[in-house]
Scaffold this motif. Sequence first.
Motif, PDB file in Angstrom:
ATOM      1  N   LYS A  54       0.835  -1.207   0.000  1.00 55.14           N
ATOM      2  CA  LYS A  54       0.000   0.000   0.000  1.00 55.14           C
ATOM      3  C   LYS A  54       0.874   1.263   0.000  1.00 55.14           C
ATOM      4  O   LYS A  54       0.639   2.204  -0.761  1.00 55.14           O
ATOM      5  N   LYS A  57       2.883   1.643  -3.412  1.00 57.03           N
ATOM      6  CA  LYS A  57       2.042   2.173  -4.497  1.00 57.03           C
ATOM      7  C   LYS A  57       1.906   3.689  -4.384  1.00 57.03           C
ATOM      8  O   LYS A  57       2.040   4.422  -5.379  1.00 57.03           O
ATOM      9  N   GLU A  58       1.677   4.184  -3.170  1.00 60.56           N
ATOM     10  CA  GLU A  58       1.503   5.626  -2.974  1.00 60.56           C
ATOM     11  C   GLU A  58       2.818   6.379  -3.170  1.00 60.56           C
ATOM     12  O   GLU A  58       2.839   7.462  -3.745  1.00 60.56           O
ATOM     13  N   LYS A  60       5.347   5.551  -5.142  1.00 60.01           N
ATOM     14  CA  LYS A  60       5.634   5.613  -6.586  1.00 60.01           C
ATOM     15  C   LYS A  60       4.731   6.635  -7.272  1.00 60.01           C
ATOM     16  O   LYS A  60       5.172   7.346  -8.176  1.00 60.01           O
ATOM     17  N   ARG A  61       3.473   6.716  -6.837  1.00 57.34           N
ATOM     18  CA  ARG A  61       2.565   7.705  -7.422  1.00 57.34           C
ATOM     19  C   ARG A  61       3.084   9.122  -7.167  1.00 57.34           C
ATOM     20  O   ARG A  61       3.123   9.955  -8.073  1.00 57.34           O
ATOM     21  N   CYS A  62       3.516   9.398  -5.938  1.00 57.64           N
ATOM     22  CA  CYS A  62       4.030  10.728  -5.587  1.00 57.64           C
ATOM     23  C   CYS A  62       5.268  11.083  -6.418  1.00 57.64           C
ATOM     24  O   CYS A  62       5.380  12.192  -6.943  1.00 57.64           O
ATOM     25  N   ASN A  64       6.457   9.640  -9.327  1.00 56.56           N
ATOM     26  CA  ASN A  64       6.246   9.682 -10.779  1.00 56.56           C
ATOM     27  C   ASN A  64       5.442  10.904 -11.213  1.00 56.56           C
ATOM     28  O   ASN A  64       5.626  11.406 -12.326  1.00 56.56           O
ATOM     29  N   SER A  65       4.551  11.386 -10.339  1.00 53.93           N
ATOM     30  CA  SER A  65       3.751  12.568 -10.691  1.00 53.93           C
ATOM     31  C   SER A  65       4.415  13.866 -10.247  1.00 53.93           C
ATOM     32  O   SER A  65       4.081  14.938 -10.742  1.00 53.93           O
ATOM     33  N   ARG A  90      10.284  17.317 -11.688  1.00 59.46           N
ATOM     34  CA  ARG A  90       9.763  16.390 -10.683  1.00 59.46           C
ATOM     35  C   ARG A  90      10.801  16.168  -9.581  1.00 59.46           C
ATOM     36  O   ARG A  90      11.927  15.764  -9.854  1.00 59.46           O
ATOM     37  N   TYR A  93      13.071  12.725  -8.884  1.00 53.14           N
ATOM     38  CA  TYR A  93      13.110  12.001 -10.152  1.00 53.14           C
ATOM     39  C   TYR A  93      14.217  12.541 -11.049  1.00 53.14           C
ATOM     40  O   TYR A  93      14.027  13.506 -11.780  1.00 53.14           O
ATOM     41  N   ALA A  99      12.405   5.666  -7.908  1.00 48.90           N
ATOM     42  CA  ALA A  99      11.022   5.160  -7.945  1.00 48.90           C
ATOM     43  C   ALA A  99      10.975   3.671  -8.277  1.00 48.90           C
ATOM     44  O   ALA A  99      10.214   2.911  -7.672  1.00 48.90           O
TER      45      ALA A  99
END
Length: 197
Positions: A54, A57-58, A60-62, A64-65, A90, A93, A99
Motif C-alpha cells: 500500500k 504504491k503511494e 511511486k505515485r508521488c 512519478n507525478s 519532478r 526524479y 522510484a
Amino acid sequence: MARYQINHYVDLPFGQLHIFTNPSETAKAERLIKDTPKILWDAWKDAAERYGKKIVKEAKRCINSGIPPKGVHWPPLSPKYVEAMAGDDRTYYKTGQYAESIGVHRENMYYSGSGAFARPRYFVGLPLGVMKIPARYKSKRRPLSLIRVAQILEQGAPSRNIPPRPLWKPLFDAAGGKERIKVFARNAIKRQLSKYM
C-alpha cells in the motif's frame, strides 16, 4: 456437550491469545501450540507485505507525478537544476532509479558474532547497498547510496542548499501508522489461525 478448557496462553504485542480445546481434540491443540512461532511469523510477514504494498504504491505515485503526499508541501527545485535536468521539474526524479527501486524488501538477519542465520526481516523502501546511478549530467561528487539520497531528500541538506522534501514519514502516517499495522497483523493472525480450526 463437550467441555472446553484453556490449554495455553500466548502473549502478543496487542493482547493475549487463549487457546481453548475440546479434550477429544488435544492433538490439534498441541499442533497449534507447537506451530505458534511459525504462525506469528507468517502472519507478520503477510501483514508487512500487505501494508508495505500500500505504501509502495503511494510512494511511486508521488514520485512519478511529482506531487507530494497529502498535507505536505515540497519547495520547487531551483531553475538551474531544472534546466540541467532538461526541464524535468519532478522532485525525487532524476533517472527513475529511485522510484523503480522502491518495494517491500527482504534482508536476512544473522546472530552477531556467530554468523548463524537468525531470521529474515521485511522492510518498505529502498534496497540496502544500492548506489545511485549517474544522472543525465556529470557530477564530480562521489556516488551516494539510494538510502543516503532518501535521507537527504527527507531531511534536507543545508550545506548543499537542499530543503527538506518529506515523503516517507507522511506516507506512513497517512496509511495509519503503527495502529494500522496492528490491524493488518491481527487480521493476518486470524487468517493463519483459521487453518487450525
